[in-house]
Design a protein around this motif. Structure first.
Motif, PDB file in Angstrom:
ATOM      1  N   ASP A 172       0.821  -1.217   0.000  1.00 15.21           N
ATOM      2  CA  ASP A 172       0.000   0.000   0.000  1.00 15.21           C
ATOM      3  C   ASP A 172       0.853   1.263   0.000  1.00 15.21           C
ATOM      4  O   ASP A 172       0.384   2.325  -0.405  1.00 15.21           O
ATOM      5  CB  ASP A 172      -0.927   0.000   1.219  1.00 15.21           C
ATOM      6  N   LEU A 173       2.093   1.154   0.471  1.00 11.46           N
ATOM      7  CA  LEU A 173       2.998   2.310   0.520  1.00 11.46           C
ATOM      8  C   LEU A 173       4.426   1.806   0.598  1.00 11.46           C
ATOM      9  O   LEU A 173       4.695   0.739   1.190  1.00 11.46           O
ATOM     10  CB  LEU A 173       2.673   3.196   1.721  1.00 11.46           C
ATOM     11  N   VAL A 174       5.352   2.578   0.000  1.00 13.19           N
ATOM     12  CA  VAL A 174       6.776   2.228   0.031  1.00 13.19           C
ATOM     13  C   VAL A 174       7.536   3.364   0.717  1.00 13.19           C
ATOM     14  O   VAL A 174       7.366   4.539   0.365  1.00 13.19           O
ATOM     15  CB  VAL A 174       7.331   2.012  -1.387  1.00 13.19           C
ATOM     16  N   VAL A 175       8.372   2.997   1.730  1.00 14.95           N
ATOM     17  CA  VAL A 175       9.329   3.934   2.320  1.00 14.95           C
ATOM     18  C   VAL A 175      10.675   3.612   1.699  1.00 14.95           C
ATOM     19  O   VAL A 175      11.209   2.513   1.897  1.00 14.95           O
ATOM     20  CB  VAL A 175       9.382   3.801   3.854  1.00 14.95           C
ATOM     21  N   LEU A 176      11.238   4.542   0.930  1.00 13.92           N
ATOM     22  CA  LEU A 176      12.328   4.212   0.010  1.00 13.92           C
ATOM     23  C   LEU A 176      13.564   5.080   0.260  1.00 13.92           C
ATOM     24  O   LEU A 176      13.476   6.310   0.292  1.00 13.92           O
ATOM     25  CB  LEU A 176      11.832   4.414  -1.435  1.00 13.92           C
ATOM     26  N   ASP A 177      14.712   4.398   0.399  1.00 14.76           N
ATOM     27  CA  ASP A 177      15.990   5.103   0.453  1.00 14.76           C
ATOM     28  C   ASP A 177      16.435   5.410  -0.975  1.00 14.76           C
ATOM     29  O   ASP A 177      16.099   4.687  -1.913  1.00 14.76           O
ATOM     30  CB  ASP A 177      17.035   4.237   1.167  1.00 14.76           C
ATOM     31  N   LEU A 178      17.191   6.487  -1.164  1.00 11.90           N
ATOM     32  CA  LEU A 178      17.603   6.880  -2.506  1.00 11.90           C
ATOM     33  C   LEU A 178      18.920   6.243  -2.929  1.00 11.90           C
ATOM     34  O   LEU A 178      19.025   5.679  -4.022  1.00 11.90           O
ATOM     35  CB  LEU A 178      17.735   8.409  -2.583  1.00 11.90           C
ATOM     36  N   ASN A 179      19.936   6.320  -2.067  1.00 19.19           N
ATOM     37  CA  ASN A 179      21.276   5.885  -2.451  1.00 19.19           C
ATOM     38  C   ASN A 179      21.507   4.446  -2.022  1.00 19.19           C
ATOM     39  O   ASN A 179      21.826   4.157  -0.870  1.00 19.19           O
ATOM     40  CB  ASN A 179      22.322   6.815  -1.826  1.00 19.19           C
ATOM     41  N   MET A 180      21.339   3.523  -3.005  1.00 19.14           N
ATOM     42  CA  MET A 180      21.493   2.093  -2.736  1.00 19.14           C
ATOM     43  C   MET A 180      22.271   1.456  -3.884  1.00 19.14           C
ATOM     44  O   MET A 180      22.244   1.952  -5.018  1.00 19.14           O
ATOM     45  CB  MET A 180      20.126   1.407  -2.619  1.00 19.14           C
ATOM     46  N   PRO A 181      22.970   0.339  -3.601  1.00 20.05           N
ATOM     47  CA  PRO A 181      23.701  -0.351  -4.677  1.00 20.05           C
ATOM     48  C   PRO A 181      22.732  -1.055  -5.632  1.00 20.05           C
ATOM     49  O   PRO A 181      21.551  -1.198  -5.338  1.00 20.05           O
ATOM     50  CB  PRO A 181      24.562  -1.362  -3.900  1.00 20.05           C
ATOM     51  N   ARG A 182      23.278  -1.504  -6.757  1.00 21.60           N
ATOM     52  CA  ARG A 182      22.541  -2.218  -7.817  1.00 21.60           C
ATOM     53  C   ARG A 182      21.463  -1.336  -8.461  1.00 21.60           C
ATOM     54  O   ARG A 182      21.641  -0.834  -9.555  1.00 21.60           O
ATOM     55  CB  ARG A 182      21.925  -3.507  -7.281  1.00 21.60           C
ATOM     56  N   VAL A 183      20.360  -1.117  -7.751  1.00 22.64           N
ATOM     57  CA  VAL A 183      19.268  -0.301  -8.286  1.00 22.64           C
ATOM     58  C   VAL A 183      18.979   0.809  -7.277  1.00 22.64           C
ATOM     59  O   VAL A 183      18.609   0.529  -6.131  1.00 22.64           O
ATOM     60  CB  VAL A 183      18.002  -1.140  -8.533  1.00 22.64           C
ATOM     61  N   SER A 184      19.149   2.052  -7.676  1.00 22.74           N
ATOM     62  CA  SER A 184      18.962   3.180  -6.760  1.00 22.74           C
ATOM     63  C   SER A 184      17.479   3.453  -6.531  1.00 22.74           C
ATOM     64  O   SER A 184      16.597   2.958  -7.243  1.00 22.74           O
ATOM     65  CB  SER A 184      19.630   4.431  -7.332  1.00 22.74           C
ATOM     66  N   GLY A 185      17.208   4.324  -5.549  1.00 25.61           N
ATOM     67  CA  GLY A 185      15.833   4.718  -5.291  1.00 25.61           C
ATOM     68  C   GLY A 185      15.214   5.469  -6.461  1.00 25.61           C
ATOM     69  O   GLY A 185      14.007   5.357  -6.735  1.00 25.61           O
ATOM     70  N   TYR A 186      16.042   6.268  -7.161  1.00 24.30           N
ATOM     71  CA  TYR A 186      15.526   6.974  -8.335  1.00 24.30           C
ATOM     72  C   TYR A 186      15.021   5.995  -9.386  1.00 24.30           C
ATOM     73  O   TYR A 186      13.943   6.187  -9.980  1.00 24.30           O
ATOM     74  CB  TYR A 186      16.620   7.854  -8.952  1.00 24.30           C
ATOM     75  N   GLU A 187      15.794   4.935  -9.627  1.00 20.41           N
ATOM     76  CA  GLU A 187      15.419   3.930 -10.632  1.00 20.41           C
ATOM     77  C   GLU A 187      14.164   3.177 -10.206  1.00 20.41           C
ATOM     78  O   GLU A 187      13.320   2.830 -11.034  1.00 20.41           O
ATOM     79  CB  GLU A 187      16.587   2.959 -10.845  1.00 20.41           C
ATOM     80  N   VAL A 188      14.049   2.920  -8.892  1.00 21.53           N
ATOM     81  CA  VAL A 188      12.841   2.253  -8.394  1.00 21.53           C
ATOM     82  C   VAL A 188      11.616   3.127  -8.669  1.00 21.53           C
ATOM     83  O   VAL A 188      10.578   2.642  -9.150  1.00 21.53           O
ATOM     84  CB  VAL A 188      12.964   1.947  -6.890  1.00 21.53           C
ATOM     85  N   CYS A 189      11.724   4.413  -8.369  1.00 21.39           N
ATOM     86  CA  CYS A 189      10.602   5.329  -8.616  1.00 21.39           C
ATOM     87  C   CYS A 189      10.195   5.313 -10.082  1.00 21.39           C
ATOM     88  O   CYS A 189       9.003   5.192 -10.418  1.00 21.39           O
ATOM     89  CB  CYS A 189      10.977   6.750  -8.213  1.00 21.39           C
ATOM     90  N   ARG A 190      11.183   5.452 -10.972  1.00 26.64           N
ATOM     91  CA  ARG A 190      10.863   5.498 -12.396  1.00 26.64           C
ATOM     92  C   ARG A 190      10.247   4.184 -12.872  1.00 26.64           C
ATOM     93  O   ARG A 190       9.320   4.185 -13.691  1.00 26.64           O
ATOM     94  CB  ARG A 190      12.119   5.841 -13.202  1.00 26.64           C
ATOM     95  N   ALA A 191      10.734   3.057 -12.357  1.00 27.13           N
ATOM     96  CA  ALA A 191      10.198   1.756 -12.757  1.00 27.13           C
ATOM     97  C   ALA A 191       8.752   1.603 -12.291  1.00 27.13           C
ATOM     98  O   ALA A 191       7.895   1.109 -13.035  1.00 27.13           O
ATOM     99  CB  ALA A 191      11.064   0.633 -12.181  1.00 27.13           C
ATOM    100  N   LEU A 192       8.464   2.040 -11.057  1.00 23.96           N
ATOM    101  CA  LEU A 192       7.100   1.910 -10.535  1.00 23.96           C
ATOM    102  C   LEU A 192       6.137   2.835 -11.280  1.00 23.96           C
ATOM    103  O   LEU A 192       4.988   2.459 -11.545  1.00 23.96           O
ATOM    104  CB  LEU A 192       7.080   2.213  -9.037  1.00 23.96           C
ATOM    105  N   ARG A 193       6.592   4.025 -11.608  1.00 26.71           N
ATOM    106  CA  ARG A 193       5.702   4.962 -12.294  1.00 26.71           C
ATOM    107  C   ARG A 193       5.451   4.564 -13.753  1.00 26.71           C
ATOM    108  O   ARG A 193       4.444   4.965 -14.347  1.00 26.71           O
ATOM    109  CB  ARG A 193       6.277   6.375 -12.249  1.00 26.71           C
ATOM    110  N   SER A 194       6.318   3.784 -14.327  1.00 28.47           N
ATOM    111  CA  SER A 194       6.139   3.357 -15.714  1.00 28.47           C
ATOM    112  C   SER A 194       5.219   2.147 -15.847  1.00 28.47           C
ATOM    113  O   SER A 194       4.822   1.795 -16.955  1.00 28.47           O
ATOM    114  CB  SER A 194       7.491   3.024 -16.350  1.00 28.47           C
ATOM    115  N   ASP A 195       4.871   1.538 -14.732  1.00 26.99           N
ATOM    116  CA  ASP A 195       3.996   0.361 -14.739  1.00 26.99           C
ATOM    117  C   ASP A 195       2.578   0.796 -14.348  1.00 26.99           C
ATOM    118  O   ASP A 195       2.385   1.362 -13.276  1.00 26.99           O
ATOM    119  CB  ASP A 195       4.527  -0.681 -13.746  1.00 26.99           C
ATOM    120  N   PRO A 196       1.573   0.566 -15.215  1.00 30.92           N
ATOM    121  CA  PRO A 196       0.199   0.976 -14.874  1.00 30.92           C
ATOM    122  C   PRO A 196      -0.299   0.414 -13.551  1.00 30.92           C
ATOM    123  O   PRO A 196      -1.119   1.039 -12.887  1.00 30.92           O
ATOM    124  CB  PRO A 196      -0.631   0.435 -16.055  1.00 30.92           C
ATOM    125  N   LYS A 197       0.224  -0.757 -13.141  1.00 27.44           N
ATOM    126  CA  LYS A 197      -0.255  -1.363 -11.888  1.00 27.44           C
ATOM    127  C   LYS A 197       0.257  -0.619 -10.669  1.00 27.44           C
ATOM    128  O   LYS A 197      -0.325  -0.706  -9.593  1.00 27.44           O
ATOM    129  CB  LYS A 197       0.176  -2.843 -11.830  1.00 27.44           C
TER     130      LYS A 197
END
Length: 564
Positions: A69-94
């Motif tokens: 229902d909600l994500v608490v997200l750190d920005l600076n992380m290895p492999r996949v950053s928080g920025y990339e997570v945001c963009r991936a989630l916003r690009s998915d209609p679900k």
């Protein structure tokens, strides 16, 4: 308002508070200590469904399996950053609307811009402040569940409105009923209805009354929307009770008013026009209840207005309605409409008014076949009055076929519409009767008329016609196509003018036309497989010219002086 487990949701209903306390939250941070601190903070706030991800890649995998229902997200992380997570989630209609609460130790304006540009919902700073975190988590969960609730409510309302709209449209005459009534009365009924909102208050209908009479009504309930729609159901159901009174318009309005007036809410009423047409004597008996004045259009385009004045239905207990009399002759049309046609403002803010509408109808009538008048009128109306209309729109016309048998062979000019070869023969015979070569002119006209019917109105191509003739099924195919919706309202329009010794005839059809140059520009046409009809017609007239795409042909015949 305090909910269970200590979560405070000011001003929210209890069911939303229950959803918030049971919310599923995903905490994403590459530092175990931070994950533990945020988790403990959320638990102290009453949340129990908490999952953890050590980096962005793991978070995306978990969300793909089950969306929280909600994500608490750190920005600076290895492999996949928080920025990339945001963009991936916003690009998915679900997950495009999933609340994302970003937490970071840096709060520069540039970083905040980048955070929100990547799709984050909100921003909290490190180190975590428990009251701020809980307040923001609760706020975004509340919004999520309230939006979900409103969306579900809207979907349910839309489904119910759609069902109600279908029910309301079921009150209108269906195409089969209209076709039967057209066959019964020998006319053409053209109708249009559109509600200004999801539901409307307009209604029209028609029914046979006896072997030679039909009834037609148009009504408009005050207001629009759900209330007006409910009253249309009430009126429709009430009208069905008074079938015995349908033959007398004034009596019908009187008994309808008597039944409706006690049950209509104060301030609600219906304007109405009801007429009975005897299609054998052409007599039109009608009564009005405050409806816009219907028009009768003559074959030459003249318009006369009917008196539809009278007290609207459901206002007084005992109003007096009066029968009035007119005639709807062969070749004439009765046009009824709702007042939005006269009251809707155009782009400059001016109202068309009754006089303006009359001029508008006459203008549209001249532009094509009479039986498509309503279609052309509304097409032009929506161009002049763009956007949503302030009220419901109903337009109904009864077009009576011309009396071909009464066509005068000495008439100086005229216009006719037909769709059958039998009607075409009558027109050709009458037009040719006063010429010096009635047989030849009649044959030439018939060739043009038949081509316009078969090719223009019914879409039967030359190759196809040849095959149908070989099979002996041409007449059967013509009858079949005439009954199809896409062909039923196609007519040939013939206009003529006589000037002393000259006869001028224009034949128009609604077809796609053809390449007529091969048959009209210096060719005899006899050596061609097709075009014999055109060649024959050319030999019958002084001039024969096609225009446009070939769906309009002009002919000229000059009477020959007899040898002394």
């Amino acid at each position: 308002m305090a909910s269970k487990d200590g979560i405070h949701i000011p001003g929210r209903v209890s069911d939303v508070a229950d959803e918030v306390s049971a919310a599923h939250i995903l905490v994403v941070d590459d530092m175990p200590l931070m994950r533990t601190m945020i988790g403990n903070c959320l638990k102290r706030g009453g949340f129990s469904r908490i999952d953890y991800a050590a980096d962005g890649a793991e978070a995306l995998e978990m969300i793909a399996h089950e969306i929280p229902d909600l994500v608490v997200l750190d920005l600076n992380m290895p492999r996949v950053s928080g920025y990339e997570v945001c963009r991936a989630l916003r690009s998915d209609p679900k997950t495009e609307h999933l609340p994302i609460l970003v937490q970071s130790a840096s709060e520069t304006p540039e970083e905040r811009v980048e955070v929100f540009a990547s799709g984050a919902t909100d921003f909290v700073s490190k180190p975590i402040n428990q009251p701020e975190l809980l307040a923001r988590v609760c706020m975004h969960l509340e919004n999520k569940f309230l939006i979900n609730s409103l969306s579900a409510f809207q979907s349910r309302i839309q489904a119910e409105l759609s069902m109600a709209r279908e029910m309301q449209h079921s009150l209108l005459p269906d195409p089969k009923t209209i076709a039967k009534l057209e066959d019964f009365s020998g006319g053409t009924i053209e109708a249009f209805y559109k509600a200004s909102f999801e539901l409307g208050g307009d209604l029209w209908g028609c029914w046979p009354i006896s072997d030679d009479r039909v009834g037609i009504y148009v009504l408009d309930i005050a207001g629009h929307g759900v209330g007006a729609a409910l009253n249309t159901f009430r009126v429709h159901a009430t009208m069905a009770r008074f079938e015995a009174a349908r033959e007398d318009p004034a009596t019908f309005l009187t008994v309808l008013n008597t039944a409706l007036q006690p049950n209509f809410p104060l301030g609600q009423f219906a304007t109405m026009f009801y007429a009975v047409l005897n299609f054998k004597t052409n007599e039109l008996v009608y009564a009005g209840a405050g409806a816009p004045r219907p028009m009768i259009l003559s074959p030459d385009g003249d318009v006369r207005l009917l008196d539809s004045s009278g007290l609207p239905v459901a206002i007084l207990r005992k109003p007096e309605y009066e029968n009035r009399y007119d005639k709807l002759e062969m070749g004439e049309s009765l046009f009824c409409y709702s007042d939005v046609l006269t009251e809707a403002p155009n782009s400059s803010g001016d109202f068309m008014g009754e006089d303006g509408l009359v001029d508008f109808v006459v203008e549209c009538e001249r532009e094509g076949a009479r039986i498509t008048l309503v279609e052309r009128l509304l097409e032009q109306f929506y161009i002049r009055v763009p956007g949503a209309l302030p009220d419901d729109l109903t337009a109904v016309a009864i077009h009576r076929a011309p009396d071909f048998a009464a066509l005068s062979s000495s008439a100086s000019d005229g216009r006719f519409e037909f769709q059958s070869r039998r009607e075409a023969k009558k027109v050709a015979t009458k037009l040719a009767a006063s010429t010096s070569d009635p047989v030849g002119v009649s044959i030439g006209l018939m060739e043009l008329f038949v081509n316009a019917i078969e090719h223009g109105c019914l879409g039967i191509g030359h190759q196809e016609k040849g095959g149908l003739i070989e099979q002996g099924t041409l007449n059967e195919e013509i009858s079949r196509r005439r009954g199809l919706p896409e062909f039923r309202r196609n007519y040939v329009v013939v206009s003529f003018e006589r000037k002393e010794e000259d006869l001028y005839v224009v034949v128009q059809d609604p077809g796609d036309g053809f390449d007529y140059s091969a048959f009209t520009e210096g060719s005899t046409g006899h050596e061609k497989k097709h075009g014999r009809g055109i060649t024959m017609a050319k030999s019958c007239f002084d001039t024969l010219t096609y225009h446009g795409n070939g769906s309009e042909v002009h002919v000229h015949y000059r009477n020959k002086k007899k040898a002394s």
